[in-house]
Motif scaffolding. Structure first.
Motif, PDB file in Angstrom:
ATOM      1  N   LEU A  80      35.155  43.037  52.939  1.00 25.36           N
ATOM      2  CA  LEU A  80      34.532  43.232  51.643  1.00 25.36           C
ATOM      3  C   LEU A  80      33.272  42.357  51.625  1.00 25.36           C
ATOM      4  O   LEU A  80      33.332  41.177  51.976  1.00 25.36           O
ATOM      5  CB  LEU A  80      35.499  42.777  50.542  1.00 25.36           C
ATOM      6  CG  LEU A  80      34.966  42.725  49.113  1.00 25.36           C
ATOM      7  CD1 LEU A  80      34.632  44.114  48.601  1.00 25.36           C
ATOM      8  CD2 LEU A  80      35.970  42.036  48.189  1.00 25.36           C
ATOM      9  N   HIS A 137      37.884  40.170  51.431  1.00 26.71           N
ATOM     10  CA  HIS A 137      39.219  40.477  50.920  1.00 26.71           C
ATOM     11  C   HIS A 137      40.306  39.834  51.784  1.00 26.71           C
ATOM     12  O   HIS A 137      41.467  39.834  51.392  1.00 26.71           O
ATOM     13  CB  HIS A 137      39.432  41.985  50.851  1.00 26.71           C
ATOM     14  CG  HIS A 137      39.436  42.663  52.193  1.00 26.71           C
ATOM     15  ND1 HIS A 137      38.363  42.608  53.058  1.00 26.71           N
ATOM     16  CD2 HIS A 137      40.395  43.376  52.840  1.00 26.71           C
ATOM     17  CE1 HIS A 137      38.648  43.279  54.157  1.00 26.71           C
ATOM     18  NE2 HIS A 137      39.868  43.751  54.055  1.00 26.71           N
ATOM     19  N   HIS A 164      39.633  50.722  51.989  1.00 30.89           N
ATOM     20  CA  HIS A 164      39.020  49.533  51.369  1.00 30.89           C
ATOM     21  C   HIS A 164      37.518  49.770  51.237  1.00 30.89           C
ATOM     22  O   HIS A 164      36.727  49.149  51.949  1.00 30.89           O
ATOM     23  CB  HIS A 164      39.219  48.302  52.264  1.00 30.89           C
ATOM     24  CG  HIS A 164      40.612  47.789  52.363  1.00 30.89           C
ATOM     25  ND1 HIS A 164      41.050  47.037  53.436  1.00 30.89           N
ATOM     26  CD2 HIS A 164      41.672  47.915  51.534  1.00 30.89           C
ATOM     27  CE1 HIS A 164      42.314  46.707  53.255  1.00 30.89           C
ATOM     28  NE2 HIS A 164      42.718  47.226  52.117  1.00 30.89           N
ATOM     29  N   TRP A 194      40.362  49.305  44.430  1.00 28.55           N
ATOM     30  CA  TRP A 194      39.030  49.030  44.994  1.00 28.55           C
ATOM     31  C   TRP A 194      37.938  49.740  44.198  1.00 28.55           C
ATOM     32  O   TRP A 194      36.807  49.257  44.108  1.00 28.55           O
ATOM     33  CB  TRP A 194      38.968  49.416  46.475  1.00 28.55           C
ATOM     34  CG  TRP A 194      39.581  48.380  47.365  1.00 28.55           C
ATOM     35  CD1 TRP A 194      40.905  48.042  47.408  1.00 28.55           C
ATOM     36  CD2 TRP A 194      38.916  47.525  48.290  1.00 28.55           C
ATOM     37  NE1 TRP A 194      41.102  47.036  48.326  1.00 28.55           N
ATOM     38  CE2 TRP A 194      39.896  46.702  48.884  1.00 28.55           C
ATOM     39  CE3 TRP A 194      37.594  47.375  48.694  1.00 28.55           C
ATOM     40  CZ2 TRP A 194      39.593  45.742  49.850  1.00 28.55           C
ATOM     41  CZ3 TRP A 194      37.288  46.429  49.662  1.00 28.55           C
ATOM     42  CH2 TRP A 194      38.275  45.616  50.228  1.00 28.55           C
TER      43      TRP A 194
END
Lengths: 927, 291
Positions: free
Chosen positions: A366, A696, A853, A895
């Motif tokens: 992330l 993340h 993700h 997400w």
């Protein structure tokens, strides 16, 4: 070559080795090359070959190959390197020569097939190309006639071509280009694009003094051959190499510095280096003053500061003051002296500092896109931008020829691909397609998967199976593929497409500071034509009825619009005879004749047409030693009050000093944007400068004292290529099995030894694999390569038996399980090697147990996983997978909450300057 | 960090050996065979291969004679030594490898027989010739350029030994003037056996009709057989070369002793050295020109 002939008193010269490659058959003998058959020894048996150049299709770098076509049998006997190819220079990695396996794989799909039973049932019938084209074209025609353009989608895995599909989709008027990019490079692309518009780096490795790689993955695997050979060249000349990777990769093992940070902290490391460069004043002030948007930054972001360059330097120092060595060491886990040593190397190298990142940290985390942004910051500070031995924007080193008769852009916007929640996603949100279909955001009438295998390659593969088996959501699934794959199993048509030696494509990639154009061609067709044979279509020359896409899309477009009433057919008519489709020779002949500078002249010097030249050599070097393109003067633009020079409304230059208008970069300001006005305008002010974002899988948030660890699942095996190497016996003999890398300290703590079975629990399920204790991984981090874990549902087909396990998949509601019934075994076939298979381990399909993700800005799937590692349970077996797709949908929704949906300024869906494939008309951007 | 090993010193030492050879080369016998591989072998031109090797290091190749090759060898040895000291092992190993192949492929197989013959034929040049010969043999030991291999399978192409094709369809005179016959024969030797001064280094097949000439020549080759075997026994690192040369010398002497004329079709027909089942050297049509 560097030569020193300093004769001393003994008249003995001093020597320096050169880098010339020798020992290739000279091109003037390629048409009739003789050599002895090594296997016939001790008899002397001569073989006569035609050597036909083409380019490899196995990774993106498109290295040159020479096919040895036996003049007696008409078959390809082997592939070697093409010395005339400017990118690969005659060299190949293991994947190039293994093309011969793919071509003559005994289990190859040789004919078009259509499913008979329910989708995924594995029942197939052979059909003709004509039948397939008519059916598919008919359904597309109907969708277009009814205005359902968005229900046609082309989803590409390995593109391997440059521009042909853009042209095709424009001709159809369909915003249907989908790609694999957001499991690949979207992250890094956004990091680079927010600096300069250009979305990739092109490092001049061969001339660098210091090389920093945050993508061992790439130099080990993807661009391995053209990049690695130049990195070694630099090392031979004394360059130093540093690799940042939590894992001791092949590249890291060859490096002078291996920095093994906590995954996701790479940006902190880079900013600590930036801080040191600023503190040491090891920065190129002239370059920054001239090329960074510091005035705009001060005016907009720091309105209380006087607009002076010195203030800008102060601002940068203040901004990064907290990134001390001590902080960076604590945050990243890399020793302070190591970080400092690398910073010193960068400072010493100055303009000869080259770097690269592509996937790696940018695709694992992330906020990973900021890693590329912080890395480029180091180039900006040192002025190593576009310099010899530095790093350039990729587009300076990539040649894009014009395509014949290019249709105008369409004016559509497909929300399934470019959803409003992700205005900055560099490419399509392709990982979310099953979830968008599940939410009813749209449906697909005709869905082409082209050399693409999302069921296996993507995260969340069971959600893909759910989508692909739902005929309400996907009306017709057409798999264009050179091999069986997990995804092709769920198709309605499986259409065999050629590999590198069986198709036409053009391409060019940023392999070094030069530009070249490669030409892939069907070697059996070319060799046959040289013998005087004529072919109507390439499948008449290829094995079985294996076709190529250039002709396929042309013929399909005629089927979509047979009478021309949709306005599509005209783009695919022969310029010489509009009653027939344009031929490949006409198409590429036009391109080589009209849009490749220098090629017609070079060809004429050899008495060849440009097309004949490309057929003979397979590649053409357009130019070399390309540096400092941004400094090229612009003479013909209209200079506006904003300092930009425009031509036909498009910015083409920037005034960098009074009266000095230069080309600059592709950013909105045409300068390097330390602060991005666009990001600010779209609500991402904190992220608008190079900064460090928490991942993340941030290590401080993990239960490392317990059984939580960070899983790094994205490193490659240099000898495999996602799905397509499954039928390459040479490659699978080299690489099979992929254990879970675990540091001995973790293994001791958790109580595992090498070979122990463990469950790796993700947010949506688990998979079972074996542990490998190794010091080649950072403690707290575990890793397993992708590329392995191939499976098939049928014993005889559905995937290569060289590489796949036979599995059983069970489904109850949203619960899915997979169990291996048997691993790889020898089998009988026309190839005696199939009975000699000695390897058994097909690996474990880990990706299918990962949720999506999507990074809220770049759209990149953040591959790293927070996992819990527990002992395998009583009934667990190696390769077991269990997933709950309801949970995976929940994770997608979680997400999604991180995004800042558009529209942005002026009601736009997306900033217009940001690149995207098959760019529509400007009005299509408006919501 | 520079690598701390003896490798640089060893390369230094070899540099001195090569450099010494460049200083003390035996003078080329006037009007006789020059110390150049192409002249000693006669059946192939090594020049393109030498040029390729030289170009890889930027070495400006001269005539390709022994002096030239010694300079190249010295330069490679120095490049190796300096590369070890500069922490450039990739360059060092490449220099060593290229030097090893230079010695094994382009020097030792013809230069040792040549220098040996110089020493025997020209007493005034004997010392430098033998010094060079022995230095090459010692280097061959260190580099193990051509160790004897049981069965020889795969070491040479079918129909060849470590020197080249066993059958050569050249005129008899041509063949006896080549080291491929098993021996280097100088003009001075031919003159002393024949008793007449020759215009140049040449061979007239009619001379073989003279029994005493034929006997002397046969004896010369028979002595060579034993000499090559002795050298092979004392130099295992290059033994393959000398064993092959001894076989060639033996075949030549046998052919000379039996018929007075060498069979134009080659050694294979003389009943020595190959049995009927050996298809390696038979029935393959005309031999290929060497490359």
């Amino acid at each position: 070559m560097t030569t020193h002939q300093e004769h001393d008193d003994l008249a003995i010269p001093r020597l320096q080795p050169g880098s010339e490659l020798v020992n290739y058959p000279p091109p003037d003998r390629w048409d009739d090359w003789e050599e002895y058959d090594a296997k016939a020894w001790p008899e002397r048996v001569k073989n006569r070959f035609r050597l036909v150049p083409t380019t490899c299709f196995n990774c993106e770098s498109a290295c040159g190959l020479l096919a040895y076509v036996d003049q007696d049998t008409g078959e390809v006997r082997r592939f070697e390197g093409n010395p005339a190819h400017p990118g690969s220079r005659g060299r190949n990695c293991a994947k190039g020569p293994a093309t011969i396996n793919q071509m003559y794989d005994p289990e190859r799909i040789l004919h078009p097939m259509r499913r008979r039973g329910p989708r995924g049932s594995g029942e197939w019938e052979q059909v003709s190309w004509e039948e397939a084209l008519e059916d598919i074209g008919g359904r597309m025609r109907k969708a277009i006639q009814q205005g359902r353009h968005d229900e046609i989608m082309y989803h590409v895995g390995r593109p391997g071509e440059d521009g042909f599909m853009d042209r095709t989709l424009k001709a159809w008027g369909v915003d249907g280009h989908n790609s694999h990019t957001n499991v690949c490079s979207s992250g890094a692309r956004v990091g680079y694009a927010t600096w300069m518009g250009h979305d990739r780096p092109s490092a001049d490795f061969a001339n660098a003094d210091f090389i920093l790689l945050l993508s061992a993955h790439l130099e080990t695997g993807h661009y391995f051959n053209p990049h690695a050979q130049r990195i070694i060249e630099a090392k031979q000349k004394g360059a130093k190499l540093a690799t940042v990777d939590p894992r001791l990769s092949n590249t890291a093992s060859m490096s002078d510095y291996w920095l093994s940070p906590w995954p996701g902290t790479e940006a902190a490391l880079l900013l600590a280096i930036a801080r040191l460069l600023l503190a040491w004043d090891a920065v190129d002030h002239d370059f920054i003053r001239r090329w960074v948007n510091w005035e705009q930054t001060l005016v907009e972001r720091y309105p209380d500061r006087a607009v002076t360059y010195d203030n800008f330097v102060v601002v940068m120092k203040e901004q990064y003051a907290s990134y001390t060595l001590e902080y960076a060491a604590e945050e990243t886990g890399v020793a302070a002296d190591r970080i400092e040593a690398v910073a010193l190397e960068i400072a010493r190298a100055g303009h000869r500092f080259a770097s690269h990142t592509w996937r790696s940290a940018g695709s694992g985390n992330l906020g990973g896109w900021q890693v590329a942004r912080c890395l480029w910051f180091l180039h900006v500070l040192t002025g190593a931008v576009g310099t010899e031995g530095g790093t350039s924007p990729n587009s300076w080193d990539k040649f894009k020829p014009e395509h014949w008769n290019m249709p105008p852009p369409h004016s559509r916007w497909n929300e399934l691909l470019w959803p409003i929640e992700y205005p900055f996603s560099h490419h399509e949100l392709s990982i979310l397609l099953p979830h968008f279909l599940k939410e009813g955001r749209g449906r697909l009438e005709v869905y082409f998967t082209r050399v693409f295998n999302p069921v296996w390659t993507y995260p969340d593969g069971f959600s893909w199976i759910e989508a692909l088996t739902d005929e309400e959501k996907v009306g017709l699934h057409v798999a264009l593929t050179p091999t069986w794959s997990e995804t092709a199993w769920y198709a309605d048509y499986v259409l065999p497409m050629g590999i590198s030696a069986e198709r036409h494509d053009t391409h060019s990639y940023e392999t070094h500071a030069g530009r070249w154009l490669g030409f892939r061609q069907p070697v059996l067709r070319v060799a046959g034509e040289r013998d005087g044979r004529e072919y109507r279509r390439t499948y008449d020359a290829n094995p079985g009825e294996v076709w190529e896409e250039t002709e396929f899309w042309i013929d399909l477009s005629w089927q979509v619009d047979p009478d021309g009433s949709l306005g599509i057919r005209k783009w695919f008519e022969s310029p010489n005879d509009p009653t027939r489709p344009v031929s490949v020779d006409e198409y590429y002949g036009w391109m080589f004749e009209n849009s490749v500078p220098g090629l017609p002249e070079r060809a004429a010097a050899e008495g060849l047409t440009p097309l004949e030249f490309m057929r003979k050599y397979g590649a053409f070097e357009v130019d070399k030693d390309i540096y400092e393109v941004h400094e090229r003067s612009v003479a013909d633009g209209d200079l506006g009050l904003d300092g930009l020079a425009r031509k036909n409304g498009k910015a083409i230059g920037v005034e960098v000093a009074p009266g000095e208008v230069k080309t600059g970069f592709d950013s909105p300001s045409r300068k390097l944007e330390w602060w991005s006005q666009t990001m600010h305008d779209w609500g991402w002010e904190e992220e608008a400068i190079p900064t460090y974002l928490n991942t993340h899988v941030y290590w401080r948030d993990m239960d490392l004292a317990g059984n939580e660890r960070i899983l790094v699942p994205i490193f490659r095996l240099p000898t495999l290529i996602h799905s397509r190497s499954g039928n390459a016996k040479y490659l699978y003999e080299i690489s099979h099995g992929h254990p879970l890398w675990m540091h001995p300290s973790d293994a001791d703590e958790l109580g595992y030894g090498t070979g122990d079975l463990v469950r790796i629990n993700t947010d949506i399920g688990y998979f079972v694999m074996r542990v490998w204790r190794t010091e080649g991984i950072r403690p707290g981090v575990v890793a397993a390569s992708h590329h392995l874990g191939r499976w098939r549902l049928d014993d005889a087909r559905g995937n290569g038996r060289w590489s796949s396990a036979l599995v059983d998949i069970k489904n109850q509601g949203t619960q899915w399980t997979m169990r291996q019934k048997k691993g790889i075994e020898p089998f009988d076939s026309d190839d005696p090697d199939s009975a000699r298979i000695w390897w058994r381990d097909a690996g474990v399909h880990q990706n299918i147990a990962f949720p999506v993700h999507p990074d809220p800005i770049s759209g990149m799937h953040a591959w790293h996983q927070r996992v819990r590692i527990t002992p395998a349970e009583g009934s667990d077996r190696y390769g077991d997978v269990s997933v709950d797709t309801a949970r995976s949908h929940e994770v997608y929704r979680e997400w999604l909450q991180l995004t800042k949906a558009g529209p942005g300024p002026e009601g736009l869906r997306r900033p217009r300057w940001l690149h995207r494939p098959v760019k529509p008309t400007p009005d299509a951007y408006r919501l | 960090m520079p690598i701390d090993s003896d490798a640089a010193s060893a390369a230094d030492h070899e540099f001195e050996v090569w450099a010494g050879l460049t200083r003390s080369l035996p003078d080329s016998p006037p009007g006789d065979l020059a110390p150049i591989e192409a002249a000693v072998v006669r059946f192939h031109d090594p020049r393109p291969d030498l040029e390729r090797r030289a170009a890889a290091w930027g070495y400006e190749l001269g005539q390709g004679d022994l002096g030239d090759l010694a300079r190249f060898g010295a330069a490679l040895a120095r490049a190796e030594a300096e590369a070890w000291r500069a922490d450039e092992p990739h360059l060092a190993t490449r220099a060593l490898e290229d030097r090893r192949f230079l010695v094994g492929d382009r020097i030792i197989h013809w230069a040792v027989p040549y220098l040996d013959a110089v020493g025997r034929c020209y007493p005034d040049r004997r010392q430098p010739a033998y010094r060079y010969r022995d230095a090459l043999l010692a280097m061959g030991e260190r580099m193990r350029c051509a160790p004897a291999v049981v069965g020889r399978e795969g070491v040479a192409a079918p129909g060849e030994d470590s020197f080249g094709p066993l059958e050569v369809s050249a005129a008899l005179g041509e063949r006896l003037l080549s080291v491929w016959s098993g021996l280097v024969v100088f003009r001075a030797t031919l003159e002393s056996m024949h008793g007449h001064r020759l215009e140049g280094r040449s061979f007239d097949e009619d001379w073989l009709d003279d029994p005493s000439f034929r006997r002397d020549l046969t004896t010369l080759y028979q002595i060579a057989v034993r000499r090559w075997i002795r050298i092979a026994e004392s130099h295992p690192g290059t033994a393959r070369l000398w064993l092959d040369l001894s076989e060639r010398a033996e075949k030549t002497s046998a052919a000379l002793a039996r018929s007075g004329r060498l069979l134009v079709s080659g050694y294979g027909d003389d009943g020595h050295g190959h049995d009927e089942d050996d298809q390696t050297h038979k029935g393959q049509g005309p031999p290929e020109p060497a490359e």
